[in-house]
Design an enzyme around this catalytic site. Structure first.
Site, PDB file in Angstrom:
ATOM      1  N   GLU A 318      56.211  30.092 -78.881  1.00  0.00           N
ATOM      2  CA  GLU A 318      55.526  31.090 -79.714  1.00  0.00           C
ATOM      3  C   GLU A 318      55.814  32.499 -79.206  1.00  0.00           C
ATOM      4  OE1 GLU A 318      52.502  33.930 -81.015  1.00  0.00           O
ATOM      5  OE2 GLU A 318      52.808  33.269 -78.963  1.00  0.00           O
ATOM      6  N   GLU A 319      55.836  32.656 -77.870  1.00  0.00           N
ATOM      7  CA  GLU A 319      55.826  34.006 -77.316  1.00  0.00           C
ATOM      8  C   GLU A 319      57.080  34.817 -77.607  1.00  0.00           C
ATOM      9  OE1 GLU A 319      53.359  35.460 -76.460  1.00  0.00           O
ATOM     10  OE2 GLU A 319      51.890  34.107 -75.573  1.00  0.00           O
ATOM     11  N   ASP A 346      44.773  30.609 -80.854  1.00  0.00           N
ATOM     12  CA  ASP A 346      45.658  31.404 -79.987  1.00  0.00           C
ATOM     13  C   ASP A 346      45.054  32.782 -79.774  1.00  0.00           C
ATOM     14  OD1 ASP A 346      47.719  32.318 -78.444  1.00  0.00           O
ATOM     15  OD2 ASP A 346      49.101  32.659 -80.122  1.00  0.00           O
TER      16      ASP A 346
HETATM   17 ZN   LIG Z   1      49.709  33.193 -77.732  1.00  0.00          ZN
END
Ligand SMILES: [Zn+2]
Length: 455
Positions: A318-319, A346
């Site tokens: 995701e990052e 998140d």
């Molecule tokens: Zn995150």
């Protein structure tokens, strides 16, 4: 019992039967209570998060620790008794920080605290030494454009909110490069901490030279600002080995409880198991991965099998790439139409604050009714606007209702920092969030109608 206490008890007994509580909700009330009681009776959720963050530490895409954590998650989900546990392959970028430093050269020689921005390029081997121009925002940079060539620009923008201030980290380096800056420093995107630098991805514009970019803590940014305001010349030396290596194999992890009547219809919940390469990725997003996973475990433990399938997905990358969320969309394109709702956690697992919702207007009352079962743990508010980077690609591709899990109290204090460790989170917070998600997703999976198709 004193009379006053008796009156209060009668009022609180009567409250759940108020007009806002629809009849269909009543059978779910004792189930919600069982889930909350189970989560609060022990610290399982917190201990599992500790196991993740202690055993594997931080987990950046392309790292061995990320893949080890993914294998552990898949094996542990099988041990939990989940069905259809498997890994789904995606290729992810591999950005490597390497050694890095920032030194004040003038007015004195001194090491400053810094953290290179994710996806940034490095400096030449000897570093870049240049004068610093401090600006508070893009307007000030534009006014001083004639002075910027050959200099290092420091964006000293005070934190307003992540959505507002983040632009200096994402777009600042290329906007400074466009007028001749040789490197960029960014005041960390977060409220004042304890001299904590925050990393996070920068996004280079395709039509500008890529210049090295690093974050410094608010305290260091303020010091340089005060020096400049006093007319003191500031010179620093920035050294960064940051670079990309070839893309790497990674995986999303999937586990399920199959639905008892409509197994092909899916409610999906998840967080991302990758993190930045500092701290332990406890809040971002080990916590989101663990509370969604633990929501499914709570259902399993209590023998709850809803009408539809409940699926947990721990997304990768995701990052700094979103390849996990995009990969899920691409690999499940044919069955996305059978996804009833997507939930992402998140934004931290501090005290529960409820849910954000994006979907058909008719569904909001359903979400609010389910959330009302969570009043005792503070998770009953429902706001407009739900989603997340991992579920976003699927939700957008197939117009699936999206739910954001909200529990962000201290999130941006430690987000993307060395201080993102499990010490920030209490066992009660971890358990309450797992319970909140379990109740929301169990009821959504079990509803007689499909979310959004209310009569
Ligand atoms: Zn995150």
């Amino acid at each position: 019992m004193k009379r006053a206490a008796l009156v209060i008890a009668l009022v609180s007994l009567a409250a759940p039967l108020s007009a806002q509580s629809p009849a269909w909700l009543e059978p779910y009330r004792p189930i919600a209570q069982r889930i909350i009681t189970e989560a609060q009776s022990n610290d399982f959720t917190w201990r599992r998060l500790a196991e993740l963050t202690d055993t594997f530490g931080n987990r950046i895409s392309g790292s061995e620790t990320l893949e080890q954590a993914i294998d552990w998650a898949a094996a542990t989900m099988k041990a939990d008794g989940f069905e259809n546990v498997h890994k789904e392959a995606v290729m992810v970028p591999k950005w490597v920080r390497g050694a890095e430093s920032l030194e004040l050269v003038t007015p004195v020689k001194q090491r400053l605290v810094m953290l290179g921005l994710g996806n940034a390029v490095g400096t030449p081997a000897g570093g870049i030494e240049a004068d610093v121009i401090v600006v508070k925002d893009f307007d000030e940079m534009t006014k001083r454009a004639a002075e910027i060539k050959g200099k290092i620009v420091l964006f000293n923008a005070e934190f307003v909110s992540y959505g507002v201030t983040n632009v200096y980290r994402t777009a600042g380096p290329s906007r400074a490069a466009a007028i001749g800056a040789v490197a960029t420093l960014v005041r960390s995107i977060g409220p004042m901490g304890l001299r904590t630098p925050h990393t996070g991805a920068t996004v280079y514009a395709a039509d500008q030279p890529k210049i090295p970019a690093a974050a410094i803590p608010a305290e260091d940014a303020n010091r340089l600002q005060r020096l400049q305001d006093r007319g003191v010349k500031i010179r620093v030396k920035l050294s960064m080995e940051a670079h990309f290596e070839p893309d790497s194999q990674s995986y999303n992890v999937v586990g399920e409880i199959r639905g008892r009547e409509l197994p092909n219809e899916v409610v999906l919940m998840g967080g991302h198991i990758d993190s930045w390469d500092v701290g332990a990725g406890a809040s971002d997003d080990g916590g989101g991965a663990i509370v969604t996973w633990d929501a499914l475990r709570l259902m399993k433990k209590l023998g709850l099998q809803p009408r539809r399938t409940v699926r947990v997905v721990l997304f990768t990358n995701e990052e700094n790439g979103d390849k996990g969320g995009e990969g899920y969309r691409d690999q499940h394109m044919a069955e996305l139409k059978n996804h009833v709702a997507l939930l992402e956690s998140d934004g931290g697992i501090f005290n529960p604050e409820g849910f954000g919702y994006t979907g058909p207007a008719a569904g909001k009352a359903t979400i609010a009714a389910i959330a009302s079962l969570l009043k005792s743990i503070g998770a009953d508010p429902v706001r407009d606007g739900g989603g997340g980077s991992d579920i976003g690609p699927s939700g957008t591709a197939a117009s699936i209702p999206m739910i954001g899990h909200l529990a962000a109290a201290n999130y941006f204090q430690i987000h993307h920092t060395p201080a993102d460790t499990i010490e920030r989170i209490t066992p009660k917070q971890a358990g309450d969030n797992a319970a909140a998600i379990a109740v929301m997703m169990y009821v959504l999976a079990d509803l007689p109608w499909k979310l959004g198709a209310e009569k």
